[in-house]
Design a protein around this motif. Structure first.
Motif, short mmCIF file in Angstrom:
data_model
loop_
_atom_site.label_atom_id
_atom_site.label_comp_id
_atom_site.label_asym_id
_atom_site.label_seq_id
_atom_site.Cartn_x
_atom_site.Cartn_y
_atom_site.Cartn_z
N GLU A 192 9.17 14.12 -0.21
CA GLU A 192 8.70 12.98 -1.00
C GLU A 192 7.21 12.82 -0.79
O GLU A 192 6.69 13.09 0.29
N LYS B 179 -1.77 7.05 -3.24
CA LYS B 179 -2.36 5.73 -3.40
C LYS B 179 -3.78 5.91 -3.92
O LYS B 179 -4.60 6.54 -3.27
N LEU C 98 9.54 -4.48 5.16
CA LEU C 98 9.22 -3.62 6.30
C LEU C 98 7.71 -3.47 6.53
O LEU C 98 7.25 -3.57 7.68
N VAL D 189 0.94 9.66 1.39
CA VAL D 189 2.01 9.50 2.35
C VAL D 189 3.06 10.55 2.03
O VAL D 189 3.57 10.59 0.91
N GLU E 217 3.93 1.99 16.18
CA GLU E 217 4.18 2.98 15.13
C GLU E 217 4.97 2.32 14.03
O GLU E 217 6.12 1.95 14.23
N GLY E 218 4.36 2.15 12.89
CA GLY E 218 5.06 1.51 11.78
C GLY E 218 6.22 2.36 11.31
O GLY E 218 6.21 3.58 11.47
N SER E 219 7.24 1.73 10.74
CA SER E 219 8.33 2.52 10.22
C SER E 219 8.45 2.32 8.72
O SER E 219 7.90 1.36 8.15
N VAL E 220 9.14 3.21 8.08
CA VAL E 220 9.22 3.20 6.64
C VAL E 220 10.59 3.72 6.23
O VAL E 220 11.18 4.53 6.93
N ILE E 221 11.11 3.18 5.12
CA ILE E 221 12.41 3.66 4.64
C ILE E 221 12.21 5.03 4.02
O ILE E 221 11.39 5.21 3.13
N GLU E 222 13.00 5.97 4.51
CA GLU E 222 12.75 7.35 4.15
C GLU E 222 13.07 7.63 2.68
O GLU E 222 12.28 8.19 1.96
N ASP E 223 14.23 7.22 2.28
CA ASP E 223 14.67 7.52 0.93
C ASP E 223 15.20 6.22 0.33
O ASP E 223 16.37 5.89 0.47
N PRO E 224 14.33 5.44 -0.32
CA PRO E 224 14.70 4.06 -0.68
C PRO E 224 15.92 3.95 -1.59
O PRO E 224 16.76 3.08 -1.36
N GLY F 97 0.78 -1.25 0.00
CA GLY F 97 0.00 0.00 0.00
C GLY F 97 0.80 1.28 0.00
O GLY F 97 0.98 1.90 -1.05
N ASP F 98 1.30 1.66 1.18
CA ASP F 98 1.90 2.98 1.33
C ASP F 98 3.29 3.10 0.72
O ASP F 98 3.82 4.19 0.66
N THR F 99 3.88 2.00 0.28
CA THR F 99 5.27 2.12 -0.13
C THR F 99 5.51 1.89 -1.61
O THR F 99 6.60 2.08 -2.09
N ASP G 85 18.15 4.57 8.13
CA ASP G 85 17.42 5.10 6.97
C ASP G 85 15.91 5.07 7.19
O ASP G 85 15.14 5.44 6.32
N VAL G 86 15.53 4.58 8.36
CA VAL G 86 14.11 4.34 8.58
C VAL G 86 13.53 5.48 9.39
O VAL G 86 14.16 6.02 10.29
N SER G 87 12.34 5.89 9.02
CA SER G 87 11.65 6.84 9.87
C SER G 87 10.28 6.26 10.20
O SER G 87 9.79 5.39 9.50
N THR G 88 9.69 6.74 11.29
CA THR G 88 8.43 6.14 11.70
C THR G 88 7.26 6.96 11.17
O THR G 88 7.38 8.14 10.91
N TYR G 89 6.15 6.29 11.03
CA TYR G 89 4.91 6.99 10.69
C TYR G 89 4.50 7.82 11.88
O TYR G 89 4.47 7.35 13.01
N LEU H 185 3.90 10.11 -1.86
CA LEU H 185 3.43 8.90 -2.54
C LEU H 185 1.91 8.90 -2.49
O LEU H 185 1.32 9.15 -1.45
#
Lengths: 935, 129
Positions: free
Chosen positions: B109, B113, A407, B95, A422-429, A333-335, B25-29, B111
């Protein structure tokens, strides 16, 4: 829903037959797997179970292919009563896109995948020999699972409803509750939704079948591995499995590469690879498969690493399923930019991955001890040792990519236990993935460069051999260093890691080709290895060149650099039609646009100018386009255009348009927001705006424009205003705005004076100032004979004769008609008035003629045959106050601009040619191995 | 120690190193209310259709702004440094990654959906019969 309605026009037999095929396909595959398993377990010279297994698989194949055929038939015949047809095609869809529409949907893409499994299964039945039963268990098993994705069963467990599969043969009225289905002949009212315009291109026709053949072919090496272990044959499978995995690596690689080419050529992603989760998860199975190819080579030659080969092949296959889960469950979804609709099949997809993770695991645990192995360790002087290490590096690369890509899965699992997680996400893939994969590429390059010069089974090297080896490698390295330096004259490496990467890539290219030229015994297999390794090196150099040195022509002007950070620089520029714009050595001119069907092309001229030497290059044109939706109300997609050179590509795409051109609703909203002021004008009057002024030059009764074409009883009136600017004395623009009566409705056709940001249109009241409606005309009756004249409204009208030419926009002659067209001449520039009198089927009627300029209406209402007397009705428009009520709005945004992005990708051809060379290596290897097996 | 053990140890060390480096490199929602000024975060939410979306290609082609509701319902203005994507108004969820500056979120950035982008929620009827 409404079972008592007798629907009209539905064709139900294909759906029923197709549904039968769905069930048969599932049952036959399950039976086939069962029968083949029985055969493996019987272990005697009785092949009756195998015959049954074959029969089952063939029935499964026939059922599935019939199902595909029926779906095609339904789509081709536009049977909108079926949900799948309704959702994927429509009347306007060109027939060549039926294939694309078929696999656009999830069910269709499952069927495409199954189709390839069927073909591959048939080949296995024919060629696998003693491994037929063992491999076919797994082919039939995966087909059973895939066929279950189409079953469309709903099982209630407590409060939950589990969905098993999504049935592509459902009727629309069974999937959708809408009032339209209360109508018995609802079908006549339906129109399909059609294929997303973004997917209407040849890439969508060739990319999915190739990729799915790639996915399907990954199953075969796995089936050999699992089948062989299951039937306790630990060695003989290595040869056929190698052949298949080489084929698979070639095809899957080609499929992935096509995806990149599509993204680059036809989509505005602005590159061929973006580390998008969907891209990653098609790449990882390939990487693992390539690792498997290398251990398979070792295993075939040395009887070592057989278990490793098993693991790689099983892993590659499970990863294909895992990627299916990721892309189809909606979890990404979000990525991911690849948006897939959820089908509610998550539990089933998870079960599929789990099942095929468990099966090879159990088989491996039960068998690994019985697999022949050599106790003694490989020597570090041997080729097999380093191939084994290389495969491990590939595995490592795959694990890293999978980990980062997963992730969202990790987030979702954590959220199950802790809803506040709190889900995390790679900021700059992109930098994240590059950072690690650059080292993988460096290590792989070094491995392939030197390992290819080692020999199998080499236990030790004499000091002389070591010295020779080292000297040779040093020479290759030296040549690579020279090439790296030469390349640096053309592209920048920016930092030491990329210099090292390029150096290592050249190293493997040089070392591999050196082998080809120094080895007199070089055969097809050597050539394959050399092309594969050198291709890899070349591909990575291409990536460094095009990715690292990607240059945006349309970034903010040079002077701004350094003043604002790179990330703040805009990547696009605004171009005004016909106004050249200079940016980063290029003159860009948006010359105009043209519409063709749903596509609108924008012609942009590029002229490079070397300011230092004052040299102009030959200009070239690029035509990026936009694609409108089917109703032509909205922009559906922006498509780029690319100029290809040997050493670089110049890529351009439209990134934005004035809001009014993107969407009809925007255009309306914009029009409503404009502040119009009404000016009452006579010809010669002047209107003033902030930036200029306009003079009403004339009024025309015969306006013509691409939007307004008068026909029938239509009337048109236009005001011609000449605008001048305060700033630019040279500037003058002739603006014509039309007011048209079409089918009794009044339409305004505004004119936008872009340079003055002024928009004008005629107020509707202007119409009444010039024209009188038919029902308000006061006709005067006049009776005259040929040659006679009468006076009306200060003019003399004479009946001069008759015309045989019945060409009139309001009259279509029919064979039985008796018609007379009179000519009334008078003092005018418009020619005589020619009213028509007609008797059609004994009923008389007449056609009026109208001089719009003078405002005179004439009808020939009766002809007296006894005294040759003609009765005319004549009337005049009420033009007491023929003023023009002009509506003027200032501050209207321009509509003649485009927002353009242009980029240079240097050396991108190195990437394409390197990739193709590598894949060619796989195919040559496949062919060399195939010949040997056959002989 | 045999070679395979050595390889395993190297792989293990590399693996740990990668996890350590990669996790940076990870940030949280986050939601808008949790954002600390200047810190890079990712916010997921929905486009506020009741407020204006501003894009002026004539004067500033590389920037547009809109209002976004985060999952707690807080609404903030978001500025994105790129041309407005086509069909932006029909986006279901957004996002954005970037920084809060004052009362405005500056996104580096974005994104979008749009799962139902081309699947309409109504039955399509022929324009004319």
């Amino acid at each position: 829903m409404t079972p008592d309605i007798q629907y009209i026009g539905e064709t139900l037999w294909p759906g029923k037959l197709a549904h039968l095929c769905v069930i048969l396909s599932f049952v036959a595959a399950l039976f086939s797997a069962f029968a083949y398993r029985k055969q493996v377990k019987t272990k005697i010279e009785d092949y009756s179970w195998r015959r049954l297994g074959r029969a089952g698989y063939i029935i499964h194949g026939i059922a599935t292919i019939t199902l595909i055929g029926l779906l095609f038939y339904m789509m081709g015949s536009l049977m909108y009563e079926y949900a799948y047809v309704y959702n994927h095609v429509n009347d306007e869809l060109p027939k060549q896109y039926i294939l694309s529409a078929f696999w656009e949907g999830q069910e269709g893409s499952f069927l495409l995948w199954m189709f390839w499994h069927i073909i591959l299964g048939f080949i296995l039945i024919k060629t696998a020999g003693k491994f037929e039963s063992a491999t076919m268990i797994f082919m039939a098993l995966i087909q059973t699972v895939l066929a279950s994705m189409l079953l469309g069963l709903h099982i209630e467990v407590g409060d939950f409803i589990y969905k098993i599969g999504s049935n592509p043969t459902l009727l629309l009225r069974d999937t959708f509750a809408a009032p339209i289905f209360q109508t018995a002949d609802y079908l006549k009212l339906l129109e399909g939704t059609g294929l997303n315009p973004l997917l209407q291109n040849y890439w969508m026709t060739i990319h999915p079948p190739t990729l799915f053949l790639g996915f399907a072919s990954v199953t075969v090496p796995f089936a050999f591995a699992a089948g062989a272990y299951y039937s306790k044959e630990y060695v003989d499978w290595l040869k056929p499995a190698l052949k298949w995995s080489l084929f698979s690596a070639g095809i899957l690689g080609l499929g992935i590469l096509m995806g990149g080419a599509w993204a680059y050529e036809a989509l505005t992603f602005g590159g061929y690879w973006a580390w998008d989760p969907v891209e990653n998860m098609s790449l990882v199975p390939w990487i693992i498969l390539v690792a498997g190819v290398h251990t398979n080579l070792v295993a075939r030659n040395m009887r070592r690493a057989i278990n490793s080969t098993f693991i790689y092949y099983a892993l590659a296959f499970v990863l294909v399923l895992y990627s299916t889960y990721l892309t189809r469950s909606g979890i990404l979804g979000d990525t991911s930019v690849h948006s897939f609709t959820e089908m509610g099949l998550e539990p089933q997809l998870i079960a599929m991955v789990a099942l095929f993770l468990l099966i090879p695991l159990v088989i491996l645990i039960k068998n690994y001890k019985h697999v022949p192995s050599i106790k003694k360790e490989e020597s570090i002087y041997s080729r097999e040792f380093w191939m084994f290490v290389g495969a491990l590096i590939l595995l490592f690369s795959g694990v890293i990519i999978t980990g980062s890509t997963s992730l969202p899965v990790f987030n979702s699992i954590m959220a199950q236990f802790d809803p506040t997680f709190e889900g995390s996400v790679i900021e700059d893939p992109i930098p994240h993935y590059n950072k690690f994969q650059i080292w993988v590429a460096i290590l792989i390059s070094i491995m392939t460069a030197k390992t290819i010069h080692l020999f199998y089974k080499k236990e030790k090297m004499t000091s002389k051999q070591t010295r020779n080896f080292a000297i040779k490698q040093l020479i290759y390295f030296g040549i690579a260093a020279a090439l790296t330096y030469l390349t640096s004259l053309w592209i920048d490496y920016y930092e030491w890691r990329y210099t090292l990467l390029t150096l290592c890539c050249y190293y493997t290219i040089v070392a591999n080709f050196a082998l080809l030229f120094s080895n007199l015994k070089a055969n097809g297999k050597t050539l394959a290895a050399v092309l594969g390794h050198a291709g890899f090196g070349l591909m990575i150099i291409g990536t460094v060149a095009s990715g690292l040195n990607e240059e945006t022509i349309t970034s903010s002007p040079f002077v701004m650099r350094g003043l604002i950070p790179q990330s703040e620089l805009g990547e696009s520029v605004r171009l005004i039609k016909e106004s050249p714009f200079y940016v980063n050595d290029y003159w860009l001119t948006y010359e105009g646009d043209s519409t063709n069907g749903y596509t609108r092309n924008f012609k942009v001229k590029f002229q490079k100018k070397d300011t230092v030497n004052d040299k102009s290059y030959k200009p070239f044109y690029l035509e990026p386009n936009i694609l409108y939706n089917l109703e032509l109300t909205k922009v559906a997609a922006f498509n780029p255009d690319t100029k290809h050179y040997i050493d670089k590509d110049i890529f351009t795409s439209v990134r934005g348009l004035p809001g009014a051109q993107l969407d009809v609703e925007n255009a309306k909203a914009l029009e409503d927001s404009l502040d119009y002021v009404i000016k009452v004008l006579n010809v010669g009057d002047t209107i003033k705006t902030r930036s200029g002024y306009g003079v009403l030059k004339s009024v025309s009764f015969n306006p013509e424009s691409k939007d307004f074409l008068a026909g029938g009883n239509d009337l048109g009136l236009s005001a011609i205003v000449e605008f001048k600017s305060f700033r630019d004395k040279e500037y003058t623009e002739r603006a014509e705005t039309i007011l048209g009566l079409k089918d009794n409705l009044l339409f305004q056709y505004p004119y936008l004076v872009n340079d003055l940001n002024t928009k004008i249109k005629l107020d509707e009241s202007t119409f009444d100032n010039f024209f009188t409606q038919e029902n308000e005309l006061k006709y005067t009756e006049v009776k005259i004979k040929t040659g006679q004249a009468f006076d009306f409204g200060g003019k003399t009208f004479r009946l001069t004769g008759f015309s045989d030419n019945f060409d009139n926009k309001n009259y279509k002659a029919e064979p039985e008609d008796i018609a007379i067209k009179a000519q009334l001449s008078y003092d005018t520039t418009e020619g005589p008035l020619e009213p028509i009198f007609v008797i059609r089927g004994k009923r008389p009627f007449n056609i009026k003629d109208y001089d719009v300029k003078e405002g005179i209406h004439v009808r020939l209402s009766y002809i007296n045959p006894e005294n040759d007397e003609f009765t005319f009705l004549i009337a005049k428009d009420d033009r007491i106050d023929p003023t023009v009520n002009l509506m003027v709005a200032e501050g209207a945004p321009r509509d003649d601009i485009i927002v353009l992005q242009a980029k240079i990708f240097p050396g991108i051809n190195l990437f394409w040619s390197g990739s193709l060379m590598m894949l060619l290596g796989f195919f040559i290897a496949f062919l060399s191995n195939r010949n040997k097996v056959n002989a | 120690m045999n070679k395979k053990t050595i390889l395993a140890i190297i792989a293990l060390i590399a693996g740990i190193a990668i996890i350590v480096i990669g996790s940076k490199d990870v940030s949280t929602y986050k939601n808008f209310s949790d954002c600390v000024e200047g810190q890079s975060v990712t916010v997921s939410g929905f486009l506020d259709l009741n407020k204006d979306i501003n894009y002026d290609p004539e004067n500033s082609p590389n920037v547009f702004d809109f209002y976004m509701n985060d999952k707690n319902g807080t609404t903030k203005k978001v500025i994105v440094k790129q041309p407005k994507p086509q069909d932006f108004e029909r986006t279901e969820s957004i996002v954005v990654t970037g920084k809060m500056e004052g009362d405005v979120f500056l996104a580096s950035e974005m994104l979008l959906k749009c799962p139902s982008k081309y699947k309409e929620d109504e039955i399509r009827i022929r324009a004319e019969i």
